[in-house]
Design an enzyme around this catalytic site. Structure first.
Site, PDB file in Angstrom:
ATOM      1  N   ALA A 259       0.998  -1.090  -0.147  1.00 30.70           N
ATOM      2  CA  ALA A 259       0.065  -0.219   0.238  1.00 30.70           C
ATOM      3  C   ALA A 259       0.577   1.178   0.174  1.00 30.70           C
ATOM      4  O   ALA A 259       0.244   2.465  -0.811  1.00 30.70           O
ATOM      5  CB  ALA A 259      -0.914   0.156   1.133  1.00 30.70           C
ATOM      6  N   ALA A 260       1.902   1.327   0.447  1.00 32.30           N
ATOM      7  CA  ALA A 260       2.655   2.306   0.403  1.00 32.30           C
ATOM      8  C   ALA A 260       2.988   3.370  -0.688  1.00 32.30           C
ATOM      9  O   ALA A 260       3.139   2.411  -1.506  1.00 32.30           O
ATOM     10  CB  ALA A 260       4.380   2.308   1.352  1.00 32.30           C
ATOM     11  N   GLY A 262       0.179   4.690  -0.020  1.00 32.15           N
ATOM     12  CA  GLY A 262      -1.194   4.839   1.271  1.00 32.15           C
ATOM     13  C   GLY A 262      -1.941   5.347  -0.278  1.00 32.15           C
ATOM     14  O   GLY A 262      -3.602   6.024   0.594  1.00 32.15           O
ATOM     15  N   ASP A 282       2.897  -3.033   4.453  1.00 30.60           N
ATOM     16  CA  ASP A 282       3.333  -2.818   3.656  1.00 30.60           C
ATOM     17  C   ASP A 282       4.738  -3.248   4.629  1.00 30.60           C
ATOM     18  O   ASP A 282       4.738  -3.437   5.748  1.00 30.60           O
ATOM     19  CB  ASP A 282       4.085  -1.359   3.599  1.00 30.60           C
ATOM     20  N   ASP A 309       4.589  -8.547   6.723  1.00 28.75           N
ATOM     21  CA  ASP A 309       5.192  -9.190   4.522  1.00 28.75           C
ATOM     22  C   ASP A 309       3.925 -10.244   4.363  1.00 28.75           C
ATOM     23  O   ASP A 309       3.982 -10.600   4.815  1.00 28.75           O
ATOM     24  CB  ASP A 309       7.086 -10.086   4.900  1.00 28.75           C
ATOM     25  N   ASP A 325      -0.259  -5.020  -5.717  1.00 23.11           N
ATOM     26  CA  ASP A 325      -0.006  -2.712  -7.321  1.00 23.11           C
ATOM     27  C   ASP A 325       1.288  -3.143  -6.998  1.00 23.11           C
ATOM     28  O   ASP A 325       2.265  -2.862  -6.075  1.00 23.11           O
ATOM     29  CB  ASP A 325      -0.295  -1.948  -6.237  1.00 23.11           C
ATOM     30  N   CYS A 378       3.174  -0.507 -12.998  1.00 23.01           N
ATOM     31  CA  CYS A 378       3.462   1.041 -13.260  1.00 23.01           C
ATOM     32  C   CYS A 378       3.967   0.491 -14.579  1.00 23.01           C
ATOM     33  O   CYS A 378       5.169   1.457 -14.595  1.00 23.01           O
ATOM     34  CB  CYS A 378       3.257   2.310 -12.739  1.00 23.01           C
TER      35      CYS A 378
END
EC number: 2.1.1.176
Length: 440
Positions: A259-260, A262, A282, A309, A325, A378
């Site tokens: 998530a970081a 956020g 995270d 983890d 992600d 990405c």
């Protein structure tokens, strides 16, 4: 006399990037006047992005071994060439500042060499006679001209062909385009546009979703307090649309498995009207703190930061929707990450694919029967996107691929997948797939 302060600072930072592997984005500080700092940041980012092309040009106009130049002098010539060729700065200003920088950091001989090389280069530029790479190897020539390593350019040529590859390389060299997510949604957009206009920032609604704005610059926004207040958040619209693919609903249990810092977890909670639960994982304590801070700024109560983890984390219950992600090569965000292109390798791509497989399997354990797993990156690389989804489905027959149609604009739907490309859509590169678990 020209003021070499910004250039001296840029030279020092560029030497750190090369000698220490320092990240360009982390070199800025508040120890210098805003104008000096802004110019130094532009030099460092621009030279780091364009250094292969700049070195090619310098080698054409320097009568000697470029590799044998003093490290400081090489950076001074790169900065001067960048200003003349890429920024189209007036020659007298660009050359004079470079000469003064050479005097400040080196000696008069270096200043004379700087003057000679840059003036010869400028004459050729104004005459339309700049040389082009011409080795007979299209991948290598494009890599030099657009300042990328050769190995990914060769792969993009094989996949996309020359025209699309040139367009992608050009897009990756443009200064980053910035978008803001408006916390109050589409209804709040007109008021935020007015606030930004008062700050001297031009903003317009994004063409891709109605709660994002495209802005022409960020610095006035960063100084204004709007981010601290949670009025807006800096987030590329392509990344925001991954949350649309997830489509979180009020009262659901959501897991953001990587998530970081956020942004996606916060956006999911906002779309859920702060009802339900968003567990945001995270492995780093510091990054978990960033997630918690982002949730506080937006006044959200359902975001639950978790230091864990993913590959070993256990949960008491499964989730309605899980977002992975995944860590990736970042090939879709090269315009914003000037140094990233020089930090990747073919071997690293293979290692990332192994990690992505492991994380996908770990994320799948937390999806309830009938629930949804969204895999996103990405990256623009098939090895990190389509191939990882295909490999996952071949291992996990309890999941099936379902379409993103209706969740994102049609132009971003590639068969059943979400795909944004910098040279096609004017956004960061992004990819997402919806993987539905069978009800059992």
């Amino acid at each position: 006399m020209a003021d070499p302060t910004a250039r001296v600072l840029a030279v020092q930072r560029l030497l750190r990037v090369e000698a220490e592997g320092a990240h360009v984005a982390r070199l800025a500080d508040g120890a210098h006047p805003p104008d000096v700092s802004r110019r130094a940041v532009d030099y460092v980012s621009g030279v780091t992005r364009q250094k292969r092309w700049l070195d090619f040009l310098i080698a054409e106009f320097y009568r000697g071994d470029v590799e044998g130049l003093d490290p400081e002098l090489r950076q001074i010539l790169r900065i001067g060439t960048y200003e003349l060729i890429e920024r189209e700065v007036a020659p007298h200003a660009a050359v004079n500042e470079a000469v003064e920088t050479a005097k400040a950091l080196l000696h008069r001989g270096a200043a004379g060499l700087t003057n000679g090389v840059l003036r010869a280069l400028d004459r050729a530029h104004r005459a339309g006679a700049l040389p082009d790479p011409d080795t007979g190897d299209l991948a290598n020539d494009l890599a030099v001209r657009y300042s990328h390593p050769t190995w990914p350019v060769r792969r993009w040529l094989d996949r996309w062909g020359e025209e699309a590859t040139r367009a992608f390389l050009a897009a990756s060299n443009e200064p980053g385009h910035f978008t803001l997510r408006v916390t109050g949604g589409a209804e709040a957009v007109p008021g935020v546009i007015r606030e930004l206009a008062d700050l001297g920032v031009e903003a317009e609604p994004s063409e891709w979703t109605d709660d994002f704005l495209a802005v022409d610059r960020l610095q006035p926004i960063l100084r204004s307090g709007l981010l601290d207040e949670g009025t807006v958040a800096v987030q590329d619209v392509a990344a925001g649309l991954v949350v649309h693919v997830l489509d979180p609903q009020p009262e659901e249990r959501i897991l953001d498995a990587a998530a970081a810092p956020g942004g996606k977890a916060v956006y999911a909670a906002l779309r859920m009207h702060d009802r339900g639960e968003v567990a945001a994982l995270d492995v780093s304590e510091a990054k978990v703190g960033l997630i918690a801070g982002a949730a506080r700024r937006h006044g959200l109560s359902i975001v639950r930061p978790v230091k864990a983890d993913l590959t070993t984390w256990e949960s008491d219950a499964r989730f309605d929707r899980v977002l992975l992600d995944a860590p990736c090569s970042g090939s879709g965000v090269l315009a914003k990450r000037a140094d990233l292109r020089w930090r990747r390798s073919p071997e690293g791509l293979d290692e990332l694919a192994e990690l992505q497989d492991a994380l996908l399997d770990a994320a799948a354990r937390h999806v309830r029967p009938g629930g949804l797993l969204v895999y996103s990156t990405c990256s623009v690389e098939a090895e990190e996107n389509d191939d990882r989804v295909a490999a996952f489905l071949s291992r996990r027959n309890e999941f099936r691929l379902e379409s993103v149609e209706g969740l994102v604009p049609d132009a971003l739907v590639d068969d059943v997948l979400y795909r944004a490309l910098p040279h096609v859509h004017g956004t960061d590169g992004a990819f997402a797939a919806r993987l539905r678990r069978s009800p059992d």
